[in-house]
Design an enzyme around this catalytic site. Sequence first.
Site, mmCIF file in Angstrom:
data_model
loop_
_atom_site.group_PDB
_atom_site.id
_atom_site.type_symbol
_atom_site.label_atom_id
_atom_site.label_comp_id
_atom_site.label_asym_id
_atom_site.label_seq_id
_atom_site.Cartn_x
_atom_site.Cartn_y
_atom_site.Cartn_z
ATOM 1 N N CYS A 60 -8.681 -2.348 49.110
ATOM 2 C CA CYS A 60 -9.601 -1.905 50.177
ATOM 3 C C CYS A 60 -9.213 -0.535 50.730
ATOM 4 O O CYS A 60 -8.061 -0.283 51.077
ATOM 5 C CB CYS A 60 -9.702 -2.987 51.242
ATOM 6 S SG CYS A 60 -9.325 -2.504 52.928
ATOM 7 N N GLY A 61 -10.192 0.356 50.786
ATOM 8 C CA GLY A 61 -9.955 1.740 51.192
ATOM 9 C C GLY A 61 -9.436 1.865 52.610
ATOM 10 O O GLY A 61 -8.484 2.605 52.878
ATOM 11 N N HIS A 62 -10.067 1.138 53.547
ATOM 12 C CA HIS A 62 -9.626 1.223 54.946
ATOM 13 C C HIS A 62 -8.198 0.698 55.111
ATOM 14 O O HIS A 62 -7.463 1.149 55.976
ATOM 15 C CB HIS A 62 -10.573 0.442 55.860
ATOM 16 C CG HIS A 62 -11.883 1.139 56.050
ATOM 17 N ND1 HIS A 62 -11.980 2.360 56.666
ATOM 18 C CD2 HIS A 62 -13.139 0.801 55.699
ATOM 19 C CE1 HIS A 62 -13.238 2.743 56.685
ATOM 20 N NE2 HIS A 62 -13.968 1.816 56.096
ATOM 21 N N CYS A 63 -7.835 -0.291 54.261
ATOM 22 C CA CYS A 63 -6.474 -0.826 54.323
ATOM 23 C C CYS A 63 -5.482 0.230 53.863
ATOM 24 O O CYS A 63 -4.423 0.412 54.454
ATOM 25 C CB CYS A 63 -6.325 -2.069 53.444
ATOM 26 S SG CYS A 63 -7.566 -3.324 53.749
#
Length: 488
Positions: A60-63
Amino acid sequence: ILLVRWYNTFKMKHLFIALSALCVAIVSAADDVLVLTDSNFDAEIVKHSIILMEFYAPWCGHCKKLAPEYDIAATKLKRNDPPIRIGKVDCTENTATCSKFGVSGYPTLKLFADGKLSKDYDGPRQADGIVKYMQKAASPAAVLIETAAAHDKLLQKSSSVVVVGYFTDKAKATAFENVAKTLRDDYKFAYTTSDDVMDAAGEKDTVKMYRPQAMANKFEESTMVIAGEPTVDGYRTFLNENALGRCGLLTTDNYGKFKKPLVILAGSDVDYVKNIKGSNYWRNRVVKFGKEFKEQLTFGIANKDGIVGLLPESGLPEDVSPVVVIVDAQDRKYVMPNAFSSKDNFVAFLTSYTNGELSPFIKSEEPPADNDGPVTVVTGKTFDEIVMDESKDVLIEFYAPWCGHCKSLEPKWNELGEKMKDNNDIVIAKIDATANDSPSQFQVSGFPTIYFAPKGNKQNPVKYQGGREVADFSKYLKENASKGKSEL
Ligand SMILES: *[C@@H]1O[C@H](CO)[C@@H](O)[C@H](O)[C@H]1NC(C)=O
């Protein structure tokens, strides 16, 4: 040969040492984040009086964006005195834990206290913000007051409401602290079990709410007793109703706590740190003049620059300070046109409002004097008259002056207007959406946005999704205009 071999080994050895040092450095920074799994989650969580957990997925990018900030925060918090820990769970591998806590998006952050889920984390996502948030969360929800001097100091310097419990019974103090844990984000709590403090304060087995001393006034008591056993619901209801008093200090943060309709007096000189006297001068007048309306209206006082976005951006009367604005439950705003100089002006304004005689403020340019062009110009003020006219089909473009796509549309839109000019049932219109308000059923999310507002159904306009050539618009109108194909 031997010498060369020895030299090579020497080099390798150093390289190896250097590499392992590098690895240790990397690992130790990331290591400060506790890695929990299905098998150790429950056992680990109970070890911490407070802990933040991130539920994530490796892809996940935001992670990934959060990860370096989270690592730094973890290191800083681990060095805090006492240490505070934060951890993470990889949800692609630990589905039992993640589904137990209803994790549906990544990253999800949750706060756990004393081994139990406390609440969703809604704090910042930068390292420093996470650190501050966790330090606050780890500090006691209710401050323990040990001396009479500390008691007085706390009340003197507080700029917000403080709830103080005076307990001879330790069990009561514990119940009070539990309530404070839930309500601490909204109100400040403190308590004492010291006889000295209680004697000095003249309180015993009571709980009192103190409004900030700077806001003391002759129209209301500055303190109130909160009766009954401490419960979250009871305290929340009491505080929401009483903390702000007859005319509370309004900020963007506490705006939601004020009941609507809300009368706001906003002045540039309202400041409860630098100008207490001047601020109270205005506030006392609001309370006094508005006395007869206190059952119907809520009152608040604010620094004008401190509530940007809550007041209309334009349309406030010029050279008038402070200004008075009423906000109703639908978030419509009503601006008092004249100065808050006399009781008469204020009472007249509140009377007109409560009698339903005022129209809400609408952001608008001046309507053009000459509006006979092929495209009808609409403004906030003329929207009702032109677009909401139930006897016409209106195709309207919402544009922004700086938008390139709007500029390329312009000649086509003019041509379409020219084409429909003699048709008395159809209006081709445009509105500068940056300078004019429109009713909420017209949702403008990008520029240009085009809406078709058909005859007899103005509450349900249709967003135009078709091509942007004159032929596309004509075809759309042929098919969808109320009069139908035959007549176009
Ligand atoms: C007429 O309106 C409908 C509903 O918005 C739309 O799907 C259709 O494409 C329109 N007709 C033309 C020719 O654009």
